[in-house]
Enzyme design. Structure first.
Site, mmCIF file in Angstrom:
data_model
loop_
_atom_site.group_PDB
_atom_site.id
_atom_site.type_symbol
_atom_site.label_atom_id
_atom_site.label_comp_id
_atom_site.label_asym_id
_atom_site.label_seq_id
_atom_site.Cartn_x
_atom_site.Cartn_y
_atom_site.Cartn_z
ATOM 1 N N TRP A 302 5.742 -18.508 33.715
ATOM 2 C CA TRP A 302 4.934 -17.435 31.955
ATOM 3 C C TRP A 302 3.968 -18.273 32.099
ATOM 4 O O TRP A 302 3.413 -17.572 30.937
ATOM 5 C CB TRP A 302 6.680 -18.365 31.333
ATOM 6 C CG TRP A 302 6.224 -18.156 29.820
ATOM 7 C CD1 TRP A 302 5.983 -18.534 28.437
ATOM 8 C CD2 TRP A 302 6.668 -15.856 29.496
ATOM 9 N NE1 TRP A 302 5.624 -17.947 27.647
ATOM 10 C CE2 TRP A 302 7.044 -16.667 28.271
ATOM 11 C CE3 TRP A 302 7.174 -15.171 29.951
ATOM 12 C CZ2 TRP A 302 6.805 -14.962 26.900
ATOM 13 C CZ3 TRP A 302 6.814 -14.045 29.415
ATOM 14 C CH2 TRP A 302 6.941 -14.074 27.644
ATOM 15 N N ASN A 365 12.331 -26.293 23.641
ATOM 16 C CA ASN A 365 12.152 -24.576 23.865
ATOM 17 C C ASN A 365 13.093 -23.957 23.512
ATOM 18 O O ASN A 365 12.329 -22.680 22.137
ATOM 19 C CB ASN A 365 12.250 -24.535 25.549
ATOM 20 C CG ASN A 365 11.292 -22.779 25.472
ATOM 21 O OD1 ASN A 365 10.115 -22.747 25.272
ATOM 22 N ND2 ASN A 365 12.073 -21.777 25.680
ATOM 23 N N TRP A 383 3.546 -14.474 11.884
ATOM 24 C CA TRP A 383 3.298 -15.808 12.844
ATOM 25 C C TRP A 383 2.152 -16.429 12.750
ATOM 26 O O TRP A 383 2.378 -17.465 14.251
ATOM 27 C CB TRP A 383 3.721 -14.716 14.259
ATOM 28 C CG TRP A 383 2.574 -13.672 14.126
ATOM 29 C CD1 TRP A 383 2.904 -12.436 14.452
ATOM 30 C CD2 TRP A 383 1.842 -13.613 14.923
ATOM 31 N NE1 TRP A 383 1.766 -11.450 13.837
ATOM 32 C CE2 TRP A 383 0.657 -12.509 15.267
ATOM 33 C CE3 TRP A 383 0.410 -14.929 15.492
ATOM 34 C CZ2 TRP A 383 -0.650 -12.660 15.718
ATOM 35 C CZ3 TRP A 383 -0.284 -14.865 16.293
ATOM 36 C CH2 TRP A 383 -1.757 -13.615 16.194
ATOM 37 N N TRP A 406 4.101 -17.030 20.433
ATOM 38 C CA TRP A 406 4.715 -17.054 18.451
ATOM 39 C C TRP A 406 4.425 -15.047 18.501
ATOM 40 O O TRP A 406 4.997 -15.193 17.837
ATOM 41 C CB TRP A 406 3.780 -17.317 18.413
ATOM 42 C CG TRP A 406 4.156 -18.729 17.043
ATOM 43 C CD1 TRP A 406 3.550 -20.042 18.163
ATOM 44 C CD2 TRP A 406 4.889 -19.349 16.363
ATOM 45 N NE1 TRP A 406 4.311 -20.833 17.283
ATOM 46 C CE2 TRP A 406 4.840 -20.418 16.108
ATOM 47 C CE3 TRP A 406 5.975 -17.768 15.525
ATOM 48 C CZ2 TRP A 406 5.716 -20.624 15.514
ATOM 49 C CZ3 TRP A 406 6.376 -19.083 14.396
ATOM 50 C CH2 TRP A 406 6.343 -19.996 14.005
#
Length: 498
Positions: A302, A365, A383, A406
């Site tokens: 990721w 997380n 955001w 975000w």
């Protein structure tokens, strides 16, 4: 030997010393000795190596390092300097324009090469290209190496030769093409220049909490973390030995010890992703271990996806990748934003996360997803306000990860969760903090509340609240919004841009 011959040899020897090859190794977000390609190649090619760190935050605007990042950087530079001294070298610290400082140190040391590890952030990409071209035109060898990622963002493409927007196919493609070499060893010694150039005192960079704000807000951060390469390797060892086997089941439990806590070390380059990759894979001995390792390594994937996304979509921190969200009806409520930042929303799982962030410069997380969903969907606050707050308060504040995450939680980015998926902070707390241990740790005023009400204290009777020493609205806030009403408002706002 005649006097004339001796003089000639002396002159020739002096000339050789003056013309010895010297390479500046320009440290940036790669504050380690092991698996540092620029440092390793400089040692191969040069008779003298000059480690240099340049503090030029204005060159990273509008994303100059945030406050918590700067605190970490101070300690990391201290650690790097000590490590270099232990192998007969030093770290030169300068402040100013990167190109000008490099020219100054080149002139002071007669260096004929500058090596550094590639940066992938938009501002640094442009700067590095300018510096590379300028130095090369001036007769100085300029070489960039890859040490921050497992892959080159330019080389992983879809079948239609486009960048990926979805993680799973990206990760499958990347894994199929990966050929991870063994990490490079740390040097046991570094050849020093004949004379060291001057260095600025680290304190002059004003990176500590007190230097930034005249208040020592970092006491808990300092107690929790140990920045530096040694701390990074100890953290990796501890995770692999103690927590990796349970990672797949514990990764979503903030009340358990399950997170790797490696993110700030990776961000500051005290640890490379290649070191993590090889250490984790070397640990695997059976199928359950393979499953646990794959679950964790997908998080490294990721991170790679975040850099891939930022490389191809450099506006990611500033505008939605999905264009329809440019017209979304965000609100602008400064008081609600402030209450979210301070952990005073009245929703314990949200508030616990925001208080953990302020105390440690880090947040679990799963809780990052909960607080992000709450800001963007319960409060309908843009955001970017969350991104900015995280940027300033996270010790692992990484532009690629921060922007991608975000936009993911807000539904507007690559591979984003749908906006209509709105986390219920009550049920999220009950599922991932079932005994309320996480909430009790970070919200001590709720510590004596029965578990039945720990995630929804407003449902407790007056007697229960009194016995727990809680006065809603005084010792702990009432909910800032009603969940059901906030959810409906968010879905109504979504309908307007469909």
């Amino acid at each position: 030997m005649s006097l004339a011959s001796s003089a000639l040899l002396l002159t020739w020897g002096l000339s050789i010393r003056l013309e010895m090859s010297a390479t500046i190794v320009w440290f940036r977000n790669d504050l380690r000795l092991a698996d540092n390609p620029a440092l390793f190649r400089a040692l191969e090619k040069s008779e003298a190596v000059i480690p240099l760190f340049i503090w030029a935050p204005e060159e990273e605007e509008p994303w100059a390092p945030g406050g918590a990042h700067r605190w970490w950087l101070h300690s990391s530079l201290e650690s790097l300097k000590e490590s270099l001294k232990s192998i007969g070298s030093d770290l030169i610290i300068r402040r100013g324009s990167s190109l000008n400082v490099l020219r100054e140190v080149i002139n002071e040391t007669n260096a004929n090469a500058v090596f550094w590890n590639q940066g992938y952030l938009p501002a640094l990409r442009d700067r590095d290209s300018i510096i590379d071209k300028s130095l090369s035109e001036e007769g100085v060898t300029a070489r960039r190496f890859s040490g921050r990622l497992l892959h080159d963002p330019e080389l992983i493409r879809t079948g239609s030769d486009k960048p990926y927007r979805v993680f799973t196919p990206f990760w499958k493609n990347l894994q199929a093409s990966l050929d991870i070499a063994e990490p490079l060893p740390a040097p046991s010694s570094l050849p020093a220049p004949g004379k060291w150039p001057a260095t600025d005192p680290l304190g002059d960079l004003e990176l500590t909490a007190f230097a930034q704000d005249h208040v020592d807000w970092a006491s808990q951060i300092r107690a929790f973390w140990r920045p530096g390469e040694s701390g990074a390797n100890d953290r990796l060892d501890a995770f692999v030995d103690e927590a990796l086997i349970d990672y797949a089941t514990r990764r979503n439990r903030p009340d358990k010890t399950g997170s790797s806590l490696l993110s700030p070390y990776l961000h500051h380059g005290e640890l490379s992703p290649r070191q993590v990759w090889q250490k984790v894979n070397a640990w695997v001995q059976n199928a359950p271990m393979r499953e646990a390792a794959n679950s964790f390594l997908s998080e490294i994937g990721w991170r790679e996806f975040a850099y891939h996304s930022l490389w191809h979509f450099p506006a990611l921190p500033n505008k939605p990748l999905r264009e329809k969200y440019a017209g979304f009806g965000w609100t602008d409520d400064a008081e609600q934003l402030r209450r979210w930042q301070q952990g005073r929303t009245g929703y314990p799982m949200v508030d616990a996360g925001m208080r953990q962030l302020w105390a440690l410069g880090w947040m679990h997380n799963r809780v990052r997803m909960i607080v992000g969903s709450f800001l963007t969907k319960h409060l309908l606050i843009h955001w970017k306000h969350g991104q900015d707050w995280f940027w300033d308060t996270l010790v692992d504040g990484d532009l690629a990860n921060n922007a991608l995450n975000w936009q993911w939680v807000a539904g507007s980015g690559p591979d984003a969760q749908p906006f209509f998926r709105i986390f219920n902070p009550i049920t999220q707390g009950e599922r991932y903090d079932p005994e309320g241990a996480y909430v009790r740790e970070w919200i001590p005023e709720l510590r004596d509340l029965p578990t039945k009400y720990i995630h929804k204290p407003w449902e407790a009777s007056p007697d229960v609240l009194e016995n727990a020493g809680i006065v809603l609205g005084t010792t702990y806030p009432e909910p800032i919004v009603d969940h059901a009403q906030a959810r409906k408002r968010a879905l109504d706002a979504l309908e307007l841009i469909k």
